[in-house]
Every structure is written in C-alpha cells, then in structure tokens.
Design an enzyme around this catalytic site. Structure first.
Site, PDB file in Angstrom:
ATOM      1  N   HIS A  74      -2.074  13.004 -41.314  1.00 39.46           N
ATOM      2  CA  HIS A  74      -2.865  13.257 -40.114  1.00 39.46           C
ATOM      3  C   HIS A  74      -4.137  12.427 -40.178  1.00 39.46           C
ATOM      4  CE1 HIS A  74      -4.966  15.645 -43.078  1.00 39.46           C
ATOM      5  NE2 HIS A  74      -6.023  15.576 -42.277  1.00 39.46           N
ATOM      6  N   HIS A  82      -9.450   7.524 -40.766  1.00 44.80           N
ATOM      7  CA  HIS A  82      -8.433   7.080 -41.714  1.00 44.80           C
ATOM      8  C   HIS A  82      -7.380   8.166 -41.897  1.00 44.80           C
ATOM      9  CE1 HIS A  82     -11.050   9.579 -44.164  1.00 44.80           C
ATOM     10  NE2 HIS A  82     -10.006   9.752 -44.967  1.00 44.80           N
TER      11      HIS A  82
END
Length: 178
Positions: free
Chosen positions: A42, A125
């Site tokens: 995720h 990220h």
C-alpha cells in the site's frame, strides 16, 4: 471507560492489477530482507498510530470530508533507506493531487484533535522490503513505471499477528473525478 485502541492509518490501497505490478517490482529488488506480504502492499498517506476505538468516528469523518480529485500516480523509482532498513518504490514527480490530498487529510485530522500535521516533507512510497540487512546492488531500473489510477482513500488497521503485521481495510471513500 473504553480503553481499546486500534493502530490506524490512511492509505492508497491498490487494486489487483496494481498489486500484481508492485509484487513484480518487489521481487526484482536485489536486497536481503523481509518482503512485505502481497496483501499488505500500500501507500501510506497519514499514519495516526494508536487511536482509541471511541475516536475512530472522528477519523472517518475527517477522511470522508476530504475533497480531492482522482489522479494517476506513476511509481518510477526504487530506493533504499539504510536508517529505516527498507527498500521502497516511489515517484520522482508526485502529482500535486497526491500532496494536496495528504495536506487536506493532515489538516482535517489536526482540526479533529489528532495532533499537528507532520512537519517533515511527505515522501510517497510503497515499502517493498523491511529489515534489509545488506544492499546487494544498485536499485533496479524499472522497465516501465507502475501506473496507479487512484480513485479512493482507505482507512486501514494494522494488527500484530504471530506472522507479523496484517493490514485490514476498515473503510474506503471515493475521490472525485479528474
């Protein structure tokens, strides 16, 4: 008095096609470490940590009221943070809609009493590997970026299990059109 807590964060949660591409990239990283479980891949927007269960409705209201457009995120850079010991996939040019969404969520959460927005610059990220012991080579060049059509925000709970953390999506809100 209810003292139960949940470890919560708001995130971009990938669909099957994006998750498959994230797994492909993760599997090419030349480092020894613990791969993030497929189901846990995720991109965190805002990490809140331990939140009293009784305060979860305030988190949900803050997330539900965040007005932001849908957007496309290009993840085109693999990197490594030695201090955190993680290998990651990020964007060399995060879209303004992403940073605007994070700013909006942080502001709404702060207004709801969840502390001040994080003063550090947001570094979008996807963590690919944790507990990286040794970097075995330069980050791989991607053949093509991971293109992620972002159309929703999810509230996720992190639950510690014997096998490690398990992330559970509790609620998802759609973003507006392009």
């Amino acid at each position: 008095m209810n003292t139960a807590v949940q470890r919560l964060f708001l995130a971009l949660w990938p669909g099957d096609a994006v998750r498959a591409r994230l797994m492909q990239v993760r599997d090419t990283v030349p480092a020894r470490g613990r791969p993030v479980a497929d189901a846990n891949l995720h991109l965190t927007l805002v990490f809140m940590g331990s939140v009293a269960v009784s305060r979860r409705p305030a988190v949900e209201a803050a997330a539900a009221g965040a007005a932001a457009p849908a957007f496309t995120l290009e993840l085109d850079q693999v990197g490594y943070w030695p201090r955190a010991r993680v290998a990651w996939l990020g964007s060399t040019a995060p879209p303004p809609a992403l940073t605007g969404l994070v700013d909006c969520l942080q502001t709404r959460l702060a207004s709801a009493g969840f502390g001040d927005p994080d003063p550090r610059p947001y570094r979008p990220h996807v963590t690919l590997l944790r507990h990286v012991d040794k970097r075995l080579g330069p980050p791989p060049a991607l053949q093509a970026p991971v293109t992620w059509p972002v159309s929703s925000v999810s509230l996720v709970e992190s639950v510690t299990c014997a096998a490690g953390a398990e992330y559970r999506v509790l609620h998802t809100w759609p973003l507006g059109g392009h």
